[in-house]
Enzyme design. Structure first.
Site, PDB file in Angstrom:
ATOM      1  N   ASP A 100       0.831  -1.206   0.000  1.00 16.68           N
ATOM      2  CA  ASP A 100       0.000   0.000   0.000  1.00 16.68           C
ATOM      3  C   ASP A 100       0.862   1.251   0.000  1.00 16.68           C
ATOM      4  OD1 ASP A 100      -2.801  -0.224  -0.028  1.00 16.68           O
ATOM      5  OD2 ASP A 100      -2.810  -1.047   2.003  1.00 16.68           O
ATOM      6  N   LYS A 159      -0.448  -0.539  -4.278  1.00 11.59           N
ATOM      7  CA  LYS A 159      -1.902  -0.326  -4.235  1.00 11.59           C
ATOM      8  C   LYS A 159      -2.137   1.096  -3.759  1.00 11.59           C
ATOM      9  CE  LYS A 159      -4.723  -2.413  -1.043  1.00 11.59           C
ATOM     10  NZ  LYS A 159      -5.242  -1.243  -0.282  1.00 11.59           N
ATOM     11  N   GLU A 185      -5.243   4.005  -2.808  1.00 14.66           N
ATOM     12  CA  GLU A 185      -6.650   4.334  -2.585  1.00 14.66           C
ATOM     13  C   GLU A 185      -7.014   5.590  -3.364  1.00 14.66           C
ATOM     14  OE1 GLU A 185      -7.705   4.526   1.555  1.00 14.66           O
ATOM     15  OE2 GLU A 185      -6.754   2.603   2.000  1.00 14.66           O
ATOM     16  N   GLU A 223     -13.638  -2.307  -1.708  1.00 20.97           N
ATOM     17  CA  GLU A 223     -13.880  -2.630  -0.297  1.00 20.97           C
ATOM     18  C   GLU A 223     -15.276  -2.158   0.103  1.00 20.97           C
ATOM     19  OE1 GLU A 223     -10.713  -1.525   2.322  1.00 20.97           O
ATOM     20  OE2 GLU A 223     -11.832  -2.065   4.123  1.00 20.97           O
TER      21      GLU A 223
HETATM   22  O1  KIV Z   1      -4.564  -2.389   4.127  1.00 22.34           O
HETATM   23  C1  KIV Z   1      -5.269  -3.376   3.877  1.00 22.34           C
HETATM   24  O2  KIV Z   1      -5.209  -4.398   4.572  1.00 22.34           O
HETATM   25  C2  KIV Z   1      -6.176  -3.313   2.752  1.00 22.34           C
HETATM   26  C3  KIV Z   1      -7.105  -4.454   2.560  1.00 22.34           C
HETATM   27  C4  KIV Z   1      -8.206  -4.349   3.525  1.00 22.34           C
HETATM   28  C5  KIV Z   1      -7.587  -4.531   1.174  1.00 22.34           C
HETATM   29  O3  KIV Z   1      -6.167  -2.363   2.032  1.00 22.34           O
END
Ligand code: KIV
Length: 299
Positions: free
Chosen positions: A119, A149, A151, A217
């Site tokens: 992330d 990833k 957001e 999500e």
């Molecule tokens: O940070 C995380 O664990 C997530 C998942 C919930 C998809 O983004």
């Protein structure tokens, strides 16, 4: 999608696990448990094209990552949920890029097969596409991950384009985005009713910009299905029903390590909290009774 169903050895371009042999040399026994190559983003696309599903779990440390990699989990996510699930914060917001890199390195070094995704934490990409590229380069270079990833909805299409231009695969995360929980008024299902179209538009904009996958999500199954139909790339759901290409859960939820109330979308596959608690109690009892260490543990 189980490991047995994955293309062997994951299609063209898979790195050979052993050097090329002479034509006359006996063929090695087929490795049943050790796959020959790394899961790549095109394998995820193949899964969607062929109507197969794949599994993703979070991982934040070496041993969990190793166990999940050996179990055939196709994607491992160093989620910014490490903030709540490892570091004890109440939200995902406080985790830093440096902390994400530390967890990412541990997970990446422990895997041989899974595609490893990290992330972009809150504050590491919102300012500009350049900031996103700089942060992602650190995740790939220092954290050794394969993809990031991020957001955010259609507003971040330019950022996705900048990352893709830099050679960085991007997984888009839409629907409920925990980094915006204060703006969204807490953990709430997104994309209900008329809001369905906005989620579909976000997904299409991000996929058109080059995201290799769209994670959703906490959206109704109807919304997730509409997104999955609208984009060619694979989709991943968490609280998005069964219609996505892949599913993801936080590992401590999946394995029952975290106590307390669970979200509706969590299925608990083990009771690791009880296993650990019983082990700790038994150890303490042995120590207090003087029965550990025994002669077999003593030099
Ligand atoms: O940070 C995380 O664990 C997530 C998942 C919930 C998809 O983004």
């Amino acid at each position: 999608m189980t490991s047995a169903e994955l293309p062997a050895p994951y299609g063209e371009g898979a790195a050979p696990s052993t050097p090329a042999r002479e034509a006359t040399a006996p063929a090695p026994a087929p490795a049943e448990t050790k796959p020959a190559g790394r899961i790549r983003i095109h394998h995820l696309q193949q899964a969607k094209d062929q109507g197969r599903h794949f599994a993703m779990l979070t991982a934040y440390d070496q041993y969990a990552a190793q166990v999940f990699d050996e179990a055939g989990i196709e994607l491992l996510l160093i989620g910014d949920s490490a903030a709540n699930n490892v570091l004890g914060h109440a939200t995902t917001l406080p985790i830093t890029l440096d902390e994400m890199i530390l967890f990412s390195r541990a997970v990446s070094r422990a895997t041989t097969r899974a595609l490893v995704v990290a992330d972009l934490p809150f504050g590491s990409y919102e300012v500009s596409p350049q900031q996103a590229v700089e942060s992602s380069v650190r995740l790939l270079k220092e954290g050794l991950v394969h993809a990031v990833k991020m957001e955010g909805g259609a507003d971040y299409a330019d950022t996705v384009r900048a990352l893709v231009r830099a050679g960085i695969p991007v997984m888009a995360h839409i629907g409920f985005t925990p980094q915006s929980e204060h703006a969204l008024g807490g953990y709430r299902v997104q994309g209900r009713g008329e809001a369905l179209q906005r989620i579909v538009d976000d997904a299409v904009a991000l996929a058109d910009a080059g995201a290799f996958c769209v994670l959703m999500e906490m959206v109704p199954a109807e919304t997730a299905n509409a997104v999955d139909a609208a984009v060619r790339v694979p989709t991943i759901g968490i609280g998005a029903g069964p219609g996505t290409t892949g599913q993801v859960l936080v590992w401590q939820d999946m394995a029952g390590l975290r106590g307390g109330r669970q979200a509706k979308f969590v299925k608990q596959y083990a009771d690791v909290r009880s296993v650990l608690s019983n082990a700790a109690r038994a150890y303490a009892e042995d120590v207090r009774a003087g029965t550990f260490p025994g002669p077999e543990h003593t030099f």
